[in-house]
Design a protein around this motif. Structure first.
Motif, PDB file in Angstrom:
ATOM      1  N   SER A   1       0.862  -1.189   0.000  1.00 36.80           N
ATOM      2  CA  SER A   1       0.000   0.000   0.000  1.00 36.80           C
ATOM      3  C   SER A   1       0.892   1.230   0.000  1.00 36.80           C
ATOM      4  O   SER A   1       2.071   1.162   0.331  1.00 36.80           O
ATOM      5  CB  SER A   1      -0.945   0.007   1.209  1.00 36.80           C
ATOM      6  OG  SER A   1      -0.227   0.104   2.425  1.00 36.80           O
TER       7      SER A   1
ATOM      8  N   GLU B   1      -6.279  -9.052  10.014  1.00 41.47           N
ATOM      9  CA  GLU B   1      -5.926  -7.862   9.232  1.00 41.47           C
ATOM     10  C   GLU B   1      -4.696  -7.184   9.829  1.00 41.47           C
ATOM     11  O   GLU B   1      -4.445  -7.262  11.039  1.00 41.47           O
ATOM     12  CB  GLU B   1      -7.094  -6.873   9.229  1.00 41.47           C
ATOM     13  CG  GLU B   1      -8.347  -7.367   8.540  1.00 41.47           C
ATOM     14  CD  GLU B   1      -9.547  -6.478   8.830  1.00 41.47           C
ATOM     15  OE1 GLU B   1     -10.316  -6.230   7.891  1.00 41.47           O
ATOM     16  OE2 GLU B   1      -9.724  -6.052   9.989  1.00 41.47           O
TER      17      GLU B   1
ATOM     18  N   GLN C   1      -4.758  -2.314   3.303  1.00 40.21           N
ATOM     19  CA  GLN C   1      -5.426  -3.095   2.272  1.00 40.21           C
ATOM     20  C   GLN C   1      -4.594  -3.097   0.987  1.00 40.21           C
ATOM     21  O   GLN C   1      -3.946  -2.099   0.647  1.00 40.21           O
ATOM     22  CB  GLN C   1      -6.813  -2.520   1.975  1.00 40.21           C
ATOM     23  CG  GLN C   1      -7.751  -2.535   3.172  1.00 40.21           C
ATOM     24  CD  GLN C   1      -9.096  -1.926   2.828  1.00 40.21           C
ATOM     25  OE1 GLN C   1      -9.881  -2.514   2.094  1.00 40.21           O
ATOM     26  NE2 GLN C   1      -9.371  -0.739   3.346  1.00 40.21           N
ATOM     27  N   LYS C   2      -4.665  -4.197   0.298  1.00 34.73           N
ATOM     28  CA  LYS C   2      -3.853  -4.453  -0.889  1.00 34.73           C
ATOM     29  C   LYS C   2      -4.052  -3.388  -1.961  1.00 34.73           C
ATOM     30  O   LYS C   2      -5.168  -3.151  -2.424  1.00 34.73           O
ATOM     31  CB  LYS C   2      -4.223  -5.823  -1.434  1.00 34.73           C
ATOM     32  CG  LYS C   2      -3.468  -6.270  -2.665  1.00 34.73           C
ATOM     33  CD  LYS C   2      -3.920  -7.671  -3.049  1.00 34.73           C
ATOM     34  CE  LYS C   2      -3.244  -8.175  -4.304  1.00 34.73           C
ATOM     35  NZ  LYS C   2      -3.654  -9.555  -4.639  1.00 34.73           N
TER      36      LYS C   2
ATOM     37  N   LYS D   1      -4.055  -0.200  -1.927  1.00 34.64           N
ATOM     38  CA  LYS D   1      -4.801   1.025  -1.632  1.00 34.64           C
ATOM     39  C   LYS D   1      -3.864   2.215  -1.425  1.00 34.64           C
ATOM     40  O   LYS D   1      -2.718   2.088  -0.995  1.00 34.64           O
ATOM     41  CB  LYS D   1      -5.676   0.833  -0.399  1.00 34.64           C
ATOM     42  CG  LYS D   1      -6.750  -0.240  -0.553  1.00 34.64           C
ATOM     43  CD  LYS D   1      -7.805   0.149  -1.568  1.00 34.64           C
ATOM     44  CE  LYS D   1      -8.947  -0.849  -1.590  1.00 34.64           C
ATOM     45  NZ  LYS D   1      -9.995  -0.496  -2.567  1.00 34.64           N
TER      46      LYS D   1
END
Length: 372
Positions: A217, A234, A252-253, A255
């Motif tokens: 990210s 997470e 998050q991947k 982002k």
């Protein structure tokens, strides 16, 4: 630096004001609890990272470039460290054990390094094994580039996810207008690699021409907190804003977390960085602190030692010198509480394998928070 007696400090854990902001809601508080803040190691200048071994011993880093083992009341300095570039916020930073450490013996370090071209240094990640008081089988896994003599925003925390991938952070290195939003450059990023340094085939920018393929990210400023959620798995991070706008995010991947295009902070001199606090395609934080607390270190509480804190998030404050407890409801902060108010600059906080909370306080040492 020595092992302290077992009766050095006693504190009431302060259930002070709720520090309400950004729509925080008050919650019913338990009765005030008395805690013993038990000194484990005293006289530590800057206890950046901590890792607990299965035999009850503790490995911890000193930012000035020392790795120390505390075992059976004695301190041993570990030899064989790489050349460490100590400047400003850089030095020897985090330490993390492999999830299968008892089987393979790998430990991981983040530090600032002069390796590579150019003057100065940048954040590096290595792994090694411990043999007595020596690091052996040392392997450099990642080195941020380019080097720079700027002394700020190295990151850098380490955390393994539930699948055994290693996440680490590198701050924007004081180059906010270039690094954080450019995936062809290091800095202002959270990275994900395999335990041997290889790049996972499903990393988000693996097929982007010119991209740093370890990036997971981007759009971060200076992340100094990284932790796996004990239930969801997470990866959560927090990062320093400028004057205001410290953030908590769920990583998050692929982002973009917006820095410096969007921010709730301003320049240290009081001028605006941007008029935007949100923009399509850029993530909003789970929570933001204004004014800045300068967060460093974080841990989720999942231990039965503190049943009233189960699921809470603990974060150290450098600026205001306390430990912050955040109560969460569906990933929303609904209450904040100051603990150990005025004790000192909280550099790190971790829940140990024994279930107790350990804190590293600059200039004072490493302590265990024991319910009385």
């Amino acid at each position: 630096m020595k092992k302290s007696a077992l009766l050095p400090y006693f504190f009431v854990v302060l259930l002070t004001s709720s520090c309400a902001q950004n729509g925080d809601k008050g919650v019913n508080l338990p009765e005030k609890n008395l805690f013993t803040l038990e000194s484990i190691v005293d006289g530590v200048q800057n206890p950046w990272g901590m890792a607990f071994l299965s035999d009850g011993s503790l490995l911890f880093t000193e930012k000035r470039g020392k790795l120390l083992l505390f075992k059976s009341g004695e301190l041993t300095e570990i030899e064989g460290l790489p050349d460490i570039y100590v400047r400003g916020q850089g030095g020897l930073m985090d330490i993390e054990l492999h999830p299968n450490y008892n089987e393979n013996g790998w430990l991981y370090l983040s530090y600032s390094s002069k390796k590579g071209g150019g003057t100065g240094g940048n954040t590096a990640i290595m792994r090694a094994k411990l043999n007595g008081n020596q690091l052996i089988e040392k392997q450099l896994l990642y080195k941020g580039v380019p080097n720079t003599t700027k002394g700020q925003h190295f990151g850098s925390r380490l955390e393994f996810d539930k699948d055994g991938f290693l996440y680490f952070s590198i701050g924007d290195r004081g180059n906010r207008n270039v690094n954080p939003q450019d995936i062809t450059r290091d800095g202002g990023k959270i990275y994900r690699i395999k335990d041997n340094g290889d790049i996972p085939s499903d990393n988000p920018f693996i097929d982007k021409k010119g991209a740093k393929t370890a990036i997971f990210s981007y759009g971060h400023r200076n992340p100094q907190g990284l932790i796996k959620h004990p239930v969801t798995g997470e990866i959560w991070e927090h990062e320093h804003g400028p004057r205001g706008g410290d953030e908590i995010n769920i990583v998050q991947k692929g982002k973009n977390y917006g820095w410096p295009v969007i921010t709730y902070g301003i320049n240290y001199i009081g001028t605006k960085i941007t008029d935007e606090t949100e923009r399509p395609g850029m993530e909003q934080p789970i929570y933001q602190w204004t004014p800045s607390i300068a967060p460093c270190g974080m841990t989720f509480v999942s231990s039965d030692k503190y049943p009233e804190w189960n699921g809470n998030l603990l974060v150290g404050s450098l600026s205001f010198q306390y430990l912050e407890r955040l109560v969460l409801d569906d990933n929303t902060v609904v209450y904040r509480e100051k603990l150990l108010d005025g004790m000192g600059r909280l550099r790190n906080v971790k829940q140990g394998p024994d279930g107790y909370i350990y804190v590293g306080i600059e200039g004072k040492g490493i302590f265990k928070l024991v319910p009385k």
